[in-house]
Design an enzyme around this catalytic site. Structure first.
Site, PDB file in Angstrom:
ATOM      1  N   THR A  19       0.839  -1.192   0.000  1.00 36.30           N
ATOM      2  CA  THR A  19       0.000   0.000   0.000  1.00 36.30           C
ATOM      3  C   THR A  19       0.882   1.253   0.000  1.00 36.30           C
ATOM      4  O   THR A  19       2.005   1.243   0.507  1.00 36.30           O
ATOM      5  CB  THR A  19      -0.936   0.024   1.230  1.00 36.30           C
ATOM      6  OG1 THR A  19      -1.893   1.085   1.084  1.00 36.30           O
ATOM      7  CG2 THR A  19      -0.176   0.206   2.532  1.00 36.30           C
ATOM      8  N   GLY A  20       0.372   2.322  -0.614  1.00 33.05           N
ATOM      9  CA  GLY A  20       1.062   3.599  -0.564  1.00 33.05           C
ATOM     10  C   GLY A  20       2.323   3.696  -1.405  1.00 33.05           C
ATOM     11  O   GLY A  20       3.177   4.550  -1.138  1.00 33.05           O
ATOM     12  N   SER A  54      -4.430  -2.256   0.638  1.00 34.67           N
ATOM     13  CA  SER A  54      -5.675  -2.218   1.409  1.00 34.67           C
ATOM     14  C   SER A  54      -6.793  -2.973   0.705  1.00 34.67           C
ATOM     15  O   SER A  54      -7.823  -3.267   1.302  1.00 34.67           O
ATOM     16  CB  SER A  54      -6.093  -0.761   1.647  1.00 34.67           C
ATOM     17  OG  SER A  54      -6.300  -0.099   0.403  1.00 34.67           O
ATOM     18  N   GLU A  55      -6.594  -3.285  -0.585  1.00 30.30           N
ATOM     19  CA  GLU A  55      -7.606  -4.006  -1.361  1.00 30.30           C
ATOM     20  C   GLU A  55      -7.343  -5.508  -1.389  1.00 30.30           C
ATOM     21  O   GLU A  55      -7.966  -6.235  -2.166  1.00 30.30           O
ATOM     22  CB  GLU A  55      -7.627  -3.482  -2.799  1.00 30.30           C
ATOM     23  CG  GLU A  55      -7.923  -2.014  -2.931  1.00 30.30           C
ATOM     24  CD  GLU A  55      -9.400  -1.694  -2.857  1.00 30.30           C
ATOM     25  OE1 GLU A  55     -10.160  -2.557  -2.386  1.00 30.30           O
ATOM     26  OE2 GLU A  55      -9.783  -0.597  -3.269  1.00 30.30           O
ATOM     27  N   HIS A 103      -5.883  -5.046 -10.478  1.00 28.96           N
ATOM     28  CA  HIS A 103      -6.880  -3.989 -10.271  1.00 28.96           C
ATOM     29  C   HIS A 103      -6.244  -2.661 -10.645  1.00 28.96           C
ATOM     30  O   HIS A 103      -5.142  -2.332 -10.192  1.00 28.96           O
ATOM     31  CB  HIS A 103      -7.346  -3.943  -8.816  1.00 28.96           C
ATOM     32  CG  HIS A 103      -8.117  -2.700  -8.482  1.00 28.96           C
ATOM     33  ND1 HIS A 103      -9.231  -2.296  -9.193  1.00 28.96           N
ATOM     34  CD2 HIS A 103      -7.929  -1.754  -7.524  1.00 28.96           C
ATOM     35  CE1 HIS A 103      -9.692  -1.164  -8.684  1.00 28.96           C
ATOM     36  NE2 HIS A 103      -8.919  -0.821  -7.673  1.00 28.96           N
ATOM     37  N   HIS A 130     -15.329   3.165  -9.347  1.00 31.22           N
ATOM     38  CA  HIS A 130     -14.060   2.776  -8.732  1.00 31.22           C
ATOM     39  C   HIS A 130     -12.982   2.449  -9.770  1.00 31.22           C
ATOM     40  O   HIS A 130     -11.950   3.112  -9.808  1.00 31.22           O
ATOM     41  CB  HIS A 130     -14.302   1.565  -7.810  1.00 31.22           C
ATOM     42  CG  HIS A 130     -13.119   1.181  -6.992  1.00 31.22           C
ATOM     43  ND1 HIS A 130     -13.215   0.327  -5.919  1.00 31.22           N
ATOM     44  CD2 HIS A 130     -11.812   1.501  -7.078  1.00 31.22           C
ATOM     45  CE1 HIS A 130     -12.015   0.143  -5.380  1.00 31.22           C
ATOM     46  NE2 HIS A 130     -11.145   0.853  -6.074  1.00 31.22           N
TER      47      HIS A 130
END
Length: 217
Positions: free
Chosen positions: A41-42, A71-72, A91, A154
């Site tokens: 993440t990030g 986070s996904e 994704h 999204h």
């Protein structure tokens, strides 16, 4: 090229192609019954290095790596739990496909042979709050029929038996969306006939392509 390097390479491709911005998007690969590699993440997908890739178990617990997983990751793990044939998940937020997701228009018209053969269609998955169980729960009803999905307001999700296949489905989806938009702007999005679609489906079957397809029971 090992799995970590492959993930970094696909991260670079989604970044260079404009499928993500800043730290958007996430990628994962299944390497065992209880072993998955995922992006952190990030971190920008275009600037990842192999040491940043994280190994998690089926519950999302970190097995290896110093950074936090995407986070996904719950969305990815749900796909793996319900689709034993899937080996990788991508994704991203490709602009044209995401535009259809935001407009809440599914990509389901048989207009391009490549899209019919390799995707079939991309349904609208109801909106869910990112990083919660809402997205996995919304995605679940579609998993047994499709390999590409438009996540409402999204982005997009594609799956495949391996990472390159999952990524190529994302490229095909974005091309399909871009051509569909242009055809609609020109005012004449012509669909292939049922007979033409049937021939393409037969061609897909002859190619023994893996995955789910909405035109095939």
């Amino acid at each position: 090229m090992n799995i970590r390097e492959q993930i970094c390479e696909i991260g670079r491709r989604v970044s260079v192609n404009g499928f993500v911005a800043a730290n958007d998007g996430n990628i994962s690969v299944r390497t065992g019954e209880n072993e998955f590699y995922t992006t952190p993440t990030g971190v920008s997908k275009g600037y990842m290095t192999p040491d940043m890739i994280i190994k998690v178990d089926r519950e999302g617990n970190v097995l290896q790596g110093s950074l936090r997983p995407s986070s996904e990751v719950k969305m990815h793990l749900r796909v793996y739990a319900e689709r034993p044939d899937v080996g990788a998940v991508v994704h991203a937020h490709p602009p044209h496909a995401t535009g259809f997701a935001v407009a809440r228009i599914p990509l389901e018209k048989p207009t391009m042979p490549e899209a019919v053969i390799f995707l079939g269609a991309a349904p609208l998955v109801p909106y869910g709050t990112p990083s919660t169980d809402e997205i996995p729960d919304a995605l679940s009803p579609f998993l047994q029929r499709y390999d590409a999905f438009l996540l409402v307001n999204h982005g997009a999700l594609t799956v495949g038996p391996d990472l390159m296949t999952a990524y190529f489905k994302m490229e095909t989806l974005e091309c399909y969306a871009k051509v569909s938009l242009i055809a609609r702007q020109l005012g004449n999005e012509c669909e292939l006939s049922k007979e033409e679609v049937d021939k393409l489906v037969a061609l897909r079957k002859s190619m023994n392509l893996p995955g789910k397809h909405p035109y095939i029971d």
